[in-house]
Every structure is written in C-alpha cells, then in structure tokens.
Design an enzyme around this catalytic site. Structure first.
Site, PDB file in Angstrom:
ATOM      1  N   ALA A  11      -8.476  -5.150  -5.533  1.00 17.10           N
ATOM      2  CA  ALA A  11      -7.322  -5.431  -5.411  1.00 17.10           C
ATOM      3  C   ALA A  11      -6.943  -4.657  -4.036  1.00 17.10           C
ATOM      4  O   ALA A  11      -7.611  -3.806  -3.502  1.00 17.10           O
ATOM      5  CB  ALA A  11      -6.266  -4.746  -6.276  1.00 17.10           C
ATOM      6  N   CYS A  12      -5.859  -5.126  -3.486  1.00 14.29           N
ATOM      7  CA  CYS A  12      -5.359  -4.386  -2.187  1.00 14.29           C
ATOM      8  C   CYS A  12      -5.088  -3.020  -2.223  1.00 14.29           C
ATOM      9  O   CYS A  12      -4.575  -2.641  -3.413  1.00 14.29           O
ATOM     10  CB  CYS A  12      -3.938  -5.079  -1.669  1.00 14.29           C
ATOM     11  SG  CYS A  12      -4.073  -6.144  -0.393  1.00 14.29           S
ATOM     12  N   PRO A  13      -5.622  -2.122  -1.452  1.00 10.46           N
ATOM     13  CA  PRO A  13      -6.208  -2.213  -0.162  1.00 10.46           C
ATOM     14  C   PRO A  13      -7.592  -1.825  -0.279  1.00 10.46           C
ATOM     15  O   PRO A  13      -8.002  -1.476   0.755  1.00 10.46           O
ATOM     16  CB  PRO A  13      -5.361  -1.361   0.824  1.00 10.46           C
ATOM     17  CG  PRO A  13      -4.903  -0.196  -0.035  1.00 10.46           C
ATOM     18  CD  PRO A  13      -5.051  -0.472  -1.655  1.00 10.46           C
TER      19      PRO A  13
ATOM     20  N   GLY B 279      -1.234  -2.189  -6.479  1.00 12.58           N
ATOM     21  CA  GLY B 279      -1.588  -2.967  -5.205  1.00 12.58           C
ATOM     22  C   GLY B 279      -0.640  -3.620  -4.493  1.00 12.58           C
ATOM     23  O   GLY B 279      -1.182  -4.593  -3.714  1.00 12.58           O
TER      24      GLY B 279
END
Lengths: 69, 351
Positions: A11-13, B279
């Site tokens: 997932a980000c980041p 996230g």
C-alpha cells in the site's frame, strides 16, 4: 551491484519508502517491482527527484522499474 | 508538471463543487465530508438512531462510481485485497471516532478552513502531528503486508452495494430513515449530489488526490505535488465562500463544529495517525474501493461501523462540544492505533 525491491501488493507509500531505503545503499542499479499505476507513478517521480534515470518494463501483470544513477 | 496541474485542478474543482453543494442544500462547510456522509448513511439504514443524522448520502455513491468508471477507462480496475483486513477494520473505526469527535474528515477540515472556521486550523495541527507519528512508524518498517489479486466479482461487491443504496434512497421505503431536522435533513437534490460525486470521484481517481498524502509526502519525500491539491481545495473554498457570503472567520458559532481546542486537536491526531497506517485518507479509501481495492472496502465497513458505534454509544461531538464519553474514546482509539502500529513493525533490510 544490483538491489532488488519487490513492492508488489504494497500500500501507499511503502513502494517509495522501500525504494528510498534501497537507493540509500551502495548500488549501480535498483530494480523495483510494483503492480499498480499509482505506485509506478510515485516511484518514478521519486526516482526523478533523486537524480536517477528510470526505465519501465511491463512484465505480465506488474511493472519492473530499473533505476540508474 | 502535468501531474501537478491535474492535482491542482482536482483540488480546485473539489473546493468549487463543495461550496456549490452547500448552496444547494448541504450543511455548512459540508459540501463533502466522508466521515459525516458515512455517519448519515449508517443512520439512513438504521444502524444508529440519532435522528438528526440519517440520510443515505448520494455523494458517496457518486464517488464510488466516478472512480469505478474512470478506473475502467484507464484499465486500472484491479480487484485486490487481503492485506490485514481485520486490522484495517479496527483502524477505520478509530479514524471514524477521531473524525466524529472533531466533526469532520480531513476533507471537511479543509472545507471548514475554507469557510473561515479557525477550529479546523487546530484540527489541522493535530492532523499533521498524527501524520508525523505515522511517518515515524513507516520509517521503522510499519506494514500491513501485501495485497493480492482477487476476482472481478469480489471487486464488484461494493459498487453493487452502492447501487442497492441508491435504489433505497430513491424508493425511500418505510424502513429507511430520513432526518426531518438537523444536518441529515440538509442536502442538495439527489441528482446534483450524485453528479458532484461522479465528477470528484473520476478526478480523484485519475489524479490520486489524497489529503493525507499531501502532508505525508511533503514530510517524508519532500514531494509537494499532492500538497498543491490540498492548498487548492482551501483556496477555492475561501474564494467561493467569500462570493457566496458564507465565509465567517472565527472560532465561535461555526456550522456543525465545536470550539473545544484540545479535542479538536486530539480527534485529528487519531485521524492523521490512523490514515497514514491505512495508506490514505477517507476520501482516498472511497476512491480505491471503486478501483476494486477490497482492503479499502473493509475500511469503509469499518467507517460505517465506527459511525454507528459513535452515535449508539454517544461518542460523537455536537455543536456544544465533545460528549461526556468522547474524550475517553479518543484516548482509547489512540492507544489502539499505537498498539497496531507497534505490533506491525517489520525489519525492512530485506526490502
């Protein structure tokens, strides 16, 4: 030396953090695997900012980015 | 450069549409609020019985479909999930508690700033502190592990649920709740809300707009691309509110807000911290759900559950200030988020 980073499914980041940690080490090139366009764009942008040249290759259902100084 | 422009335009259009939605009937500074809208939707389907906040918000349905359509056009619809769903569910509940003690998600915080509500500046400081703590965890190797590819059918579940919600909203059977007074009774016409959601959903999918990323990436990577969007939302909202005569600078008597600085701050600490671990901000979770990300769908189920808990247990704040249980709930949520963070630190030397 080539450093491999597998950021598929992250997932980000996380893909960018993993890339950041990899390029902080001694390297000739860093090969990063991601599986979505958002991560692809983010890693590419980060590589550009940290003065690396990026080549992108689409392999099956993921992307392989090669970062060179 | 193109990316920065797209983010800026997305931010500007969100600000513009938000002010317009208030003009057409939404509550003050609530053109968009992901937390408030899930709370209203939870009330609409009777998961809580707070009579003033019950309405199936079509903006959310629009956001999901805007993101879905745009991701199909861009060949980015890609069902995936399985990254610590139970933890995501709990984190989402905590984020919702924090947001409903502050009275808004990060997007509404920006819109509140755009309306001159200085309490939201206090919230913003808390939000930044929460994000900074989250970044510390990311740097120490926090991860919720990988997501994996899933079937198209799995990715379609949440969009289909939204079709069901739209049918319930329009058909309005007796078992669906509609507030007769209070914020839940204030809304733009369904079709306008739906179109607003579709436009913002599409743009946010294309641009990856995320309120958390704006601050997170600036601190973490010195990358201000996303921050541009953040600033554009606020700038356009300020201009829009000034034109519409709804700009009201100060702490007191702000729409759907309270002026207890400590709990405005603490609520948003939880939101910032939890969102970094998830996230992305609540809006981003909605967009990802439209792209087929079922981890984000689990987060949304957590938001809805969290909203129901907030109103069933009396945790949500009101215009008078935090409820008697609100502060304790925020502290518990902060501890839960911190424990989750600590339990999921991994050595990252293997990359």
């Amino acid at each position: 030396m080539v450093i491999h980073v597998d950021a598929r499914g992250c997932a980000c980041p996380e893909p960018v953090i993993k890339t950041k940690k990899a390029i902080a080490q001694e390297h000739d090139e860093v090969v990063v695997l991601v599986d979505n366009k958002t991560a692809l764009e983010n890693v590419k942008r980060f590589a550009g900012k940290s003065k690396h040249q990026v080549t992108v290759e689409e392999v099956e259902d993921y992307y392989q980015l090669t970062l060179k100084k | 450069m193109k990316k920065t422009a797209l983010i800026g335009i997305t931010g500007g259009i969100i600000g513009l549409i938000a002010v317009a939605l208030v003009y057409f009937g939404n509550p003050g500074n609530m053109g968009f609020c992901i937390a408030c809208f899930f709370r209203d939707t939870a009330g609409g389907i009777g998961l809580h019985r707070a009579e003033v906040v019950q309405y199936i918000r079509p903006e959310i349905i629009g956001l999901v479909f805007g993101a879905l359509i745009m991701s199909l056009i861009g060949k980015e619809f890609s069902p995936r999930g399985g990254s610590s769903p139970a933890i995501r569910f709990v984190l989402a509940i905590c984020v919702m508690v924090g947001a409903l003690v502050f009275l808004g998600c990060p997007l509404r915080m920006m819109l509140r700033i755009g309306g001159g509500d200085l309490n939201a500046i206090v919230g913003l400081v808390g939000f930044i502190v929460g994000i900074a703590v989250g970044i510390l965890c990311l740097n120490k190797g926090f991860t919720l592990n990988r997501a994996y590819k899933l079937s198209k059918c799995e990715g379609a579940v949440y969009p289909v649920i939204n079709i069901g919600l739209l049918v319930l909203l329009v058909a309005a059977p007796a078992f669906i709740f509609f507030s007769a007074e209070g914020p839940g009774s204030m809304h733009a016409p369904i079709i306008l809300s739906l179109i607003a959601g579709l436009v913002v959903g599409g743009l946010a999918q294309k641009s990856r707009f995320c309120t958390v990323a704006g601050i997170r990436d600036t601190i973490l990577f010195k990358d201000t691309t996303m921050l541009i969007g953040f600033i554009c939302v606020i700038a356009v909202a300020i201009i829009g509110n000034l034109i519409m005569g709804t700009f009201n600078l100060g702490f007191e008597a702000q729409p759907i807000a309270h002026s207890d600085g400590l709990w405005n701050f603490m609520g948003m600490v939880v939101v910032g911290f939890g969102s970094v671990l998830l996230g992305g901000c609540p809006l981003r979770q909605v967009i990802l759900s439209g792209e087929g990300n079922t981890d984000s769908v689990v987060v949304i189920f957590g938001f809805i559950t969290g909203a129901a808990i907030c109103h069933n247990f009396g945790l949500a704040s009101s215009a008078e200030g935090p409820s008697p249980y609100g502060p304790a709930a925020v502290i518990i949520c902060l501890i839960v988020v911190a424990l989750i963070a600590v339990c999921n630190l991994k050595k990252t030397s293997k990359a």
